[in-house]
Design an enzyme around this catalytic site. Sequence first.
Site, PDB file in Angstrom:
ATOM      1  N   ASP A  67      35.049  50.446  40.577  1.00  0.00           N
ATOM      2  CA  ASP A  67      36.116  51.450  40.619  1.00  0.00           C
ATOM      3  C   ASP A  67      35.598  52.859  40.372  1.00  0.00           C
ATOM      4  O   ASP A  67      34.458  53.054  39.960  1.00  0.00           O
ATOM      5  CB  ASP A  67      37.226  51.094  39.607  1.00  0.00           C
ATOM      6  CG  ASP A  67      36.666  50.629  38.261  1.00  0.00           C
ATOM      7  OD1 ASP A  67      35.495  50.933  37.964  1.00  0.00           O
ATOM      8  OD2 ASP A  67      37.386  49.949  37.515  1.00  0.00           O
ATOM      9  N   ASP A 136      44.724  45.266  28.775  1.00  0.00           N
ATOM     10  CA  ASP A 136      45.897  44.683  29.450  1.00  0.00           C
ATOM     11  C   ASP A 136      45.505  43.581  30.437  1.00  0.00           C
ATOM     12  O   ASP A 136      46.325  43.152  31.243  1.00  0.00           O
ATOM     13  CB  ASP A 136      46.714  45.778  30.160  1.00  0.00           C
ATOM     14  CG  ASP A 136      45.920  46.485  31.257  1.00  0.00           C
ATOM     15  OD1 ASP A 136      44.727  46.151  31.453  1.00  0.00           O
ATOM     16  OD2 ASP A 136      46.484  47.377  31.921  1.00  0.00           O
ATOM     17  N   HIS A 138      43.127  43.864  32.752  1.00  0.00           N
ATOM     18  CA  HIS A 138      42.653  44.300  34.072  1.00  0.00           C
ATOM     19  C   HIS A 138      41.180  43.977  34.274  1.00  0.00           C
ATOM     20  O   HIS A 138      40.391  43.937  33.339  1.00  0.00           O
ATOM     21  CB  HIS A 138      42.958  45.782  34.346  1.00  0.00           C
ATOM     22  CG  HIS A 138      42.204  46.786  33.538  1.00  0.00           C
ATOM     23  ND1 HIS A 138      42.798  47.934  33.033  1.00  0.00           N
ATOM     24  CD2 HIS A 138      40.916  46.874  33.169  1.00  0.00           C
ATOM     25  CE1 HIS A 138      41.900  48.658  32.402  1.00  0.00           C
ATOM     26  NE2 HIS A 138      40.747  48.035  32.460  1.00  0.00           N
ATOM     27  N   GLU A 143      45.588  46.724  37.487  1.00  0.00           N
ATOM     28  CA  GLU A 143      46.557  46.715  36.400  1.00  0.00           C
ATOM     29  C   GLU A 143      47.585  45.603  36.615  1.00  0.00           C
ATOM     30  O   GLU A 143      47.652  45.026  37.700  1.00  0.00           O
ATOM     31  CB  GLU A 143      47.252  48.085  36.353  1.00  0.00           C
ATOM     32  CG  GLU A 143      46.300  49.255  36.113  1.00  0.00           C
ATOM     33  CD  GLU A 143      45.745  49.324  34.699  1.00  0.00           C
ATOM     34  OE1 GLU A 143      45.551  48.263  34.065  1.00  0.00           O
ATOM     35  OE2 GLU A 143      45.484  50.441  34.223  1.00  0.00           O
TER      36      GLU A 143
HETATM   37  C1  GLP Z   1      37.634  50.300  32.363  1.00  0.00           C
HETATM   38  C2  GLP Z   1      37.025  49.739  33.631  1.00  0.00           C
HETATM   39  C3  GLP Z   1      36.947  48.226  33.587  1.00  0.00           C
HETATM   40  C4  GLP Z   1      36.384  47.768  32.253  1.00  0.00           C
HETATM   41  C5  GLP Z   1      37.295  48.189  31.156  1.00  0.00           C
HETATM   42  C6  GLP Z   1      36.889  47.715  29.769  1.00  0.00           C
HETATM   43  O1  GLP Z   1      39.001  50.376  32.401  1.00  0.00           O
HETATM   44  N1  GLP Z   1      37.713  50.137  34.797  1.00  0.00           N
HETATM   45  O2  GLP Z   1      36.159  47.772  34.661  1.00  0.00           O
HETATM   46  O3  GLP Z   1      36.247  46.377  32.239  1.00  0.00           O
HETATM   47  O4  GLP Z   1      37.287  49.614  31.176  1.00  0.00           O
HETATM   48  O5  GLP Z   1      36.183  48.702  29.098  1.00  0.00           O
HETATM   49  P1  GLP Z   1      35.543  48.563  27.674  1.00  0.00           P
HETATM   50  O6  GLP Z   1      34.294  47.804  27.850  1.00  0.00           O
HETATM   51  O7  GLP Z   1      35.280  49.990  27.281  1.00  0.00           O
HETATM   52  O8  GLP Z   1      36.532  47.885  26.801  1.00  0.00           O
END
Ligand code: GLP
Length: 271
Positions: A67, A136, A138, A143
């Site tokens: 993304d 959440d 994702h 989402e």
């Molecule tokens: C972002 C990314 C996700 C990732 C998520 C978790 O939202 N788009 O791909 O898995 O963060 O991040 P963290 O590792 O900081 O909890």
Amino acid sequence: MELVIQSDAERAAWLVASLMAKALRRKPQLVLGLATGRTMEQVYSYLVHMHRKEGLDFSLCRTFNLDEYIGLPPEHPGSYRYYMNRHLFTHINIDRRNTYLPDGLAGDLPAACCRYEETIRETGGIDLQLLGIGADGHIGFNEPLSALRSRTRAVMLDPSTIAVNSTLFNQSSEMPNRALTMGVGTILDARAVLLLVTGKAKADILAKAVEGPVTSMISASALQFHPACQVIADEAAAERLLGQDHYRRAFAHDPDWQEFRNLGPIPKIAS
Ligand code: GLP
């Protein structure tokens, strides 16, 4: 789905990096799907270490990130291109032309998303997709209510995601509320998937995603459909899993995991 529980976050990230390194050694032209977020920083620091100390070779591999925010230029510290350069690409011998992220600056976003899907297809598809999970549920930026067959597209971020991720921006108002993300369907097309989940804060969503019903309210639950999905969690994230005993026994006795049971001391890496 296979679930492996490691004692702490370092060990979980080291196992993930070791599995990625094995795949890359076996197939130097590997097509890797990459993720961002705090959880992945450790994985990338271990891959950089393996490149420096063991000559892990990225020269032929291609990468596709899950993304990217809409409207952030690559030099913006909040952009995922910036994140990838900072944590991985500038430290390894990858050809930068072989590193792809969705183009969040494109004038025609739907066309850019179609092109992204096409480019993935042209490379022969993603061999190994690395994933984290959002609070959440994702994966990528899929989402709640993302269709389980969705493809790369523009999405509105959930307020809970904006609250969590905006702390990574100098000023929270700088964080875009839209992004381009591979779809759940795009992710499920990868030949293998590696989901890394660490920390107590993820315990509840991990249990729902892997042991609860498949629902578009929790995109990660769609991974239950994937025929080659490995989930690596630390003790803290695994705490709510009902099947812990079974997962531990499988990792301890399955011959396929033998070479990963004693990975030796983990290098100390200055952050
Ligand atoms: C972002 C990314 C996700 C990732 C998520 C978790 O939202 N788009 O791909 O898995 O963060 O991040 P963290 O590792 O900081 O909890």
